[in-house]
Design an enzyme around this catalytic site. Sequence first.
Site, PDB file in Angstrom:
ATOM      1  N   GLY A  70       0.822  -1.188   0.000  1.00  0.00           N
ATOM      2  CA  GLY A  70       0.000   0.000   0.000  1.00  0.00           C
ATOM      3  C   GLY A  70       0.865   1.250   0.000  1.00  0.00           C
ATOM      4  N   SER A  71       0.357   2.333  -0.598  1.00  0.00           N
ATOM      5  CA  SER A  71       1.048   3.617  -0.512  1.00  0.00           C
ATOM      6  C   SER A  71       0.810   4.201   0.884  1.00  0.00           C
ATOM      7  CB  SER A  71       0.512   4.573  -1.577  1.00  0.00           C
ATOM      8  OG  SER A  71       0.875   4.105  -2.853  1.00  0.00           O
ATOM      9  N   GLY A  72       1.591   5.225   1.216  1.00  0.00           N
ATOM     10  CA  GLY A  72       1.439   5.856   2.521  1.00  0.00           C
ATOM     11  C   GLY A  72       2.578   5.518   3.470  1.00  0.00           C
ATOM     12  N   HIS A  73       3.522   4.665   3.002  1.00  0.00           N
ATOM     13  CA  HIS A  73       4.644   4.269   3.854  1.00  0.00           C
ATOM     14  C   HIS A  73       5.969   4.815   3.318  1.00  0.00           C
ATOM     15  CE1 HIS A  73       1.722   1.726   5.685  1.00  0.00           C
ATOM     16  NE2 HIS A  73       1.587   0.975   4.610  1.00  0.00           N
ATOM     17  N   LYS A  88       5.441  -8.068   2.366  1.00  0.00           N
ATOM     18  CA  LYS A  88       5.129  -7.852   3.786  1.00  0.00           C
ATOM     19  C   LYS A  88       3.921  -8.708   4.161  1.00  0.00           C
ATOM     20  CE  LYS A  88       4.692  -3.309   3.733  1.00  0.00           C
ATOM     21  NZ  LYS A  88       4.701  -3.232   2.255  1.00  0.00           N
ATOM     22  N   ASP A 121      -1.455  -8.229   0.580  1.00  0.00           N
ATOM     23  CA  ASP A 121      -0.160  -8.306  -0.105  1.00  0.00           C
ATOM     24  C   ASP A 121       0.176  -9.749  -0.446  1.00  0.00           C
ATOM     25  OD1 ASP A 121       0.096  -5.597   0.172  1.00  0.00           O
ATOM     26  OD2 ASP A 121       1.594  -5.655   1.757  1.00  0.00           O
ATOM     27  N   HIS A 158      -0.672   0.706   9.561  1.00  0.00           N
ATOM     28  CA  HIS A 158      -1.899   1.282   9.014  1.00  0.00           C
ATOM     29  C   HIS A 158      -2.750   1.858  10.139  1.00  0.00           C
ATOM     30  CE1 HIS A 158      -0.668  -2.154   6.527  1.00  0.00           C
ATOM     31  NE2 HIS A 158      -0.720  -1.233   5.615  1.00  0.00           N
TER      32      HIS A 158
END
Lengths: 330, 201
Positions: free
Chosen positions: A53-56, A104, A109, A218
Amino acid sequence: MRQLINVPETVVEEALRGVAAAHPDLTVDVENRIVLRGDAPVAGKVGLISGGGSGHEPLHGGFVGFGMLDAACPGEVFTSPVPDQMVRAAAAVDSGAGVLFIVKNYTGDVLNFQMAAEMAEDEGVQVASVLVADDVAVEDSTHTAGRRGTGATLFVEKIAGAAAQAGEPLERVEALARRVSESSRSFGVALSACSTPAKGGPTFDLPAGELELGIGIHGEPGRERRAMMTSGEIADFAVQAVLDDLRPEGPVLALVSGLGATPLLELYGFAGEVHRVLAERRVPVARTLVGNYVTSLDMAGASVTLCRADEEMLRLWEAPVATPGLRWGA
Amino acid sequence: MNAAADAVDREADRLTELDSPIGDADHGTNLRRGFTAVRQGLRDDQPSGPGPVLLLSGRLLVSKVGGASGPLYGTLLRRAGKALGDESAADGRQVAAALRIGVEAVAQLGGAVEGDKTMLDALFPALTALEEALESGEDLADALAAAGRAAAEGAAATVPLRARRGRASYLGERSVGHEDPGAASSVLLVTALAEAVGAGE
């Protein structure tokens, strides 16, 4: 909320356009959401692909380049990418030496990379996969989806990346990646909630004056919530949680990663406390990395990741790397 | 599929709200993105027959949704579509058999069983209700309506459970007391299928 975005639906595309503009040595496929080394495929080299996911950020797109990843596949914010992205990335970076998926441990994922591995193999690419599952805040049992993958991903990507850059074959890169993953443990602490663009506000309620011990990247709740602690008390708790599980007998690699909204002044102070606790426990620290590396949007707080490092891992850690998010020796 | 897309559109915010305390608040958003692509894809390609419609829909869900719900729902529809083949129509028994194949593929992919607090807690009871209703001679529309009710009961029954699969499993005891968002979205989809068949689509 005040967010530097246009509309929530296109934040990932907009970020990728910025990556392309700022890093001309990378190839950014905005439409298909893949960040590639500009010189891919590199002849004779195993291709390393990760994503999530994006945001990391900078994970994973910020770790594409010489000595680390060959491609990264960003998903929507906090949502895994889709198999089509990994299949395209595999085709783009495979030089015939095969590819390694670094995954991960999150259900989405795992499922998407698993489907991608089958599809890529149908297209004649040799695929190996390694799972990163380092978060000791999560109870590890056969009755759950297992531990979450967090900070150790950076250790795996850097060390396996150096081995692949040195021309090691797929089986050896895969075995090394697995060894690094199995030798690493993490623990995260949140001082505030993060805000996803889609929601436009905090994803959970963490009252001022409290902190969440064992937070997920998250914003998933952790082990417990307590009244605010000092940096030293947090370090005592977090490092002890990692050591209880890791039980190192030699030197460790240490990562103190900010979660997005904590300034370096505080992160370095916290890193000093982490070193103090490790010294008290007689754990030698071979190298320490401090900064925002595995983040959770605008969450305040930090995570501690330790890796029981053998000589080969330390040598590969020192090897040159040139990516937007990690760069030395090159 | 259009009924499913409408239902997802209508309920996306509620699904996302359900996903906030035990997931990461994106289940509704993700499914809406997937079903918007399904609606568009079916309009563009116009596959004929239930099998090809489900196959295309499943493929689009896998390639657009991401997360866990994309591969799981995508696999359900693809496997069910494959089981139905190229026939231009399917009777109740064929639909039930295809759905069983699809749901069992989901269970295998996700490694979950009933009681783990997942979409399977709605899907398996729905399937059983569907099969029993057909067995006792009800027509497909009535049998699917029964399946929808069973799915809703199954989803409601996830509230007191402790999650053992998916992101909510990381919360352990703290997942207790919340309805599983995947089970809730399964209710929507089964109900949409029942309504579409009931309306003669």
